[in-house]
Design an enzyme around this catalytic site. Structure first.
Site, short mmCIF file in Angstrom:
data_model
loop_
_atom_site.label_atom_id
_atom_site.label_comp_id
_atom_site.label_asym_id
_atom_site.label_seq_id
_atom_site.Cartn_x
_atom_site.Cartn_y
_atom_site.Cartn_z
N ASP A 1 -101.53 43.08 7.71
CA ASP A 1 -102.56 43.68 6.89
C ASP A 1 -103.60 42.59 6.58
O ASP A 1 -103.36 41.40 6.80
CB ASP A 1 -101.91 44.23 5.61
CG ASP A 1 -102.90 44.87 4.67
OD1 ASP A 1 -103.89 45.45 5.14
OD2 ASP A 1 -102.69 44.78 3.45
N ASP B 1 -99.25 44.25 1.49
CA ASP B 1 -99.16 44.06 0.04
C ASP B 1 -99.25 45.35 -0.77
O ASP B 1 -98.97 45.34 -1.97
CB ASP B 1 -100.28 43.14 -0.43
CG ASP B 1 -101.64 43.85 -0.42
OD1 ASP B 1 -102.04 44.37 0.64
OD2 ASP B 1 -102.28 43.90 -1.49
N ASP C 1 -106.55 42.66 3.51
CA ASP C 1 -106.77 42.43 2.07
C ASP C 1 -105.45 42.33 1.32
O ASP C 1 -104.57 43.17 1.47
CB ASP C 1 -107.60 43.57 1.49
CG ASP C 1 -109.02 43.59 2.00
OD1 ASP C 1 -109.84 42.80 1.51
OD2 ASP C 1 -109.30 44.39 2.91
#
Length: 253
Positions: A26, A200, A28
């Site tokens: 991922d 996240d 961000d």
């Protein structure tokens, strides 16, 4: 699989196996720290080079999988030429077949989201295949934003509500990060390798679960419940783990 939000019960990830692992990352909150606004992120100068070198070490089995638009990913990660999946799988590069999908009513939906955010004093994030309203500046507005998003999805059937960190997104129905992993894993560079996914956010949980269920493992970045077996506290630690993989060293958290 049991969700667990206790950092003390989750160890750091083992070292990557360059001959047998496939790495999905991922962007961000994972490779780069979350910023007050999406365009305010800071990308370390050496990050594209690290990704490019690590992709070579993995024989091409490294991909970026993000809710960001493909154009933004390419802009932020100039120098990395590996596969990228944007907009939760609705667009991609480096795939054997195009994934681009233009949902019905896209521009009208985006305008309604922008108007709502402006009238509410919140931040609208334009995405190439959808949009998001951020309430980081006023967390008390979460229920209002969620209600608006669900009402909008009732009218625009090509879109699905996607909760995110301090934001609510509308993304094209039928596209997801775990679905993107399925397609990526069929590419020759990834085929037969152990999937390793790092993310996240709640948007990453299906992909983390997919990696865990298909012989690999997930790495949860930061706090919060997760199906992932492993955890790193911040993007900085993940970047350290990636750099250690380049040097052939185990990353001891």
């Amino acid at each position: 699989m049991i969700l667990d939000d206790s950092p003390q019960t989750k160890p750091g990830p083992p070292a990557l196996n360059p001959y047998g692992d496939a790495l999905f990352l991922d962007f961000d909150g994972c490779l780069v720290e979350i910023a007050p606004t999406p365009d305010a992120i800071k990308v370390p100068d050496d990050l594209p080079h690290v990704l490019q070198e690590l992709a070579a070490r993995l024989n091409g089995a490294l991909a970026i999988v993000s809710g960001r638009s493909l154009h933004e990913l390419e802009t932020f990660l100039q120098g990395f030429d590996g596969p990228m999946v944007g907009s939760h799988g609705a667009e991609a590069r480096g795939m054997t077949a195009p994934m681009a999908h233009q949902p019905v009513g896209l521009s009208d939906l985006q305008q309604e989201m922008a108007d709502f955010a402006s009238q509410s004093g919140l931040l609208y994030e334009h995405k190439s295949h959808g949009g998001a309203v951020h309430f980081r500046s006023d967390p008390t507005r979460q229920a209002q934003v969620e209600g608006f998003a669900h009402a909008l999805a009732e009218r625009y059937r090509d879109f699905t509500v996607q909760p995110a960190k301090m934001a609510v997104e509308l993304r094209p129905t039928g596209f997801s990060k775990d679905g993107a992993l399925v397609l990526l894993s069929e590419l020759s560079a990834f085929e037969g390798r152990r999937p390793v996914y790092a993310g996240d956010d709640t948007t990453d949980e299906p992909a983390l679960a997919w990696a865990e269920a298909n012989g690999g493992f997930g790495i949860k970045i930061g706090a919060g419940e997760s199906v992932a077996r492993f955890r790193l506290p911040e993007p900085q630690q993940l970047r350290g783990w990636l750099s250690a993989a380049l040097e052939g060293e185990a990353w001891d958290v």
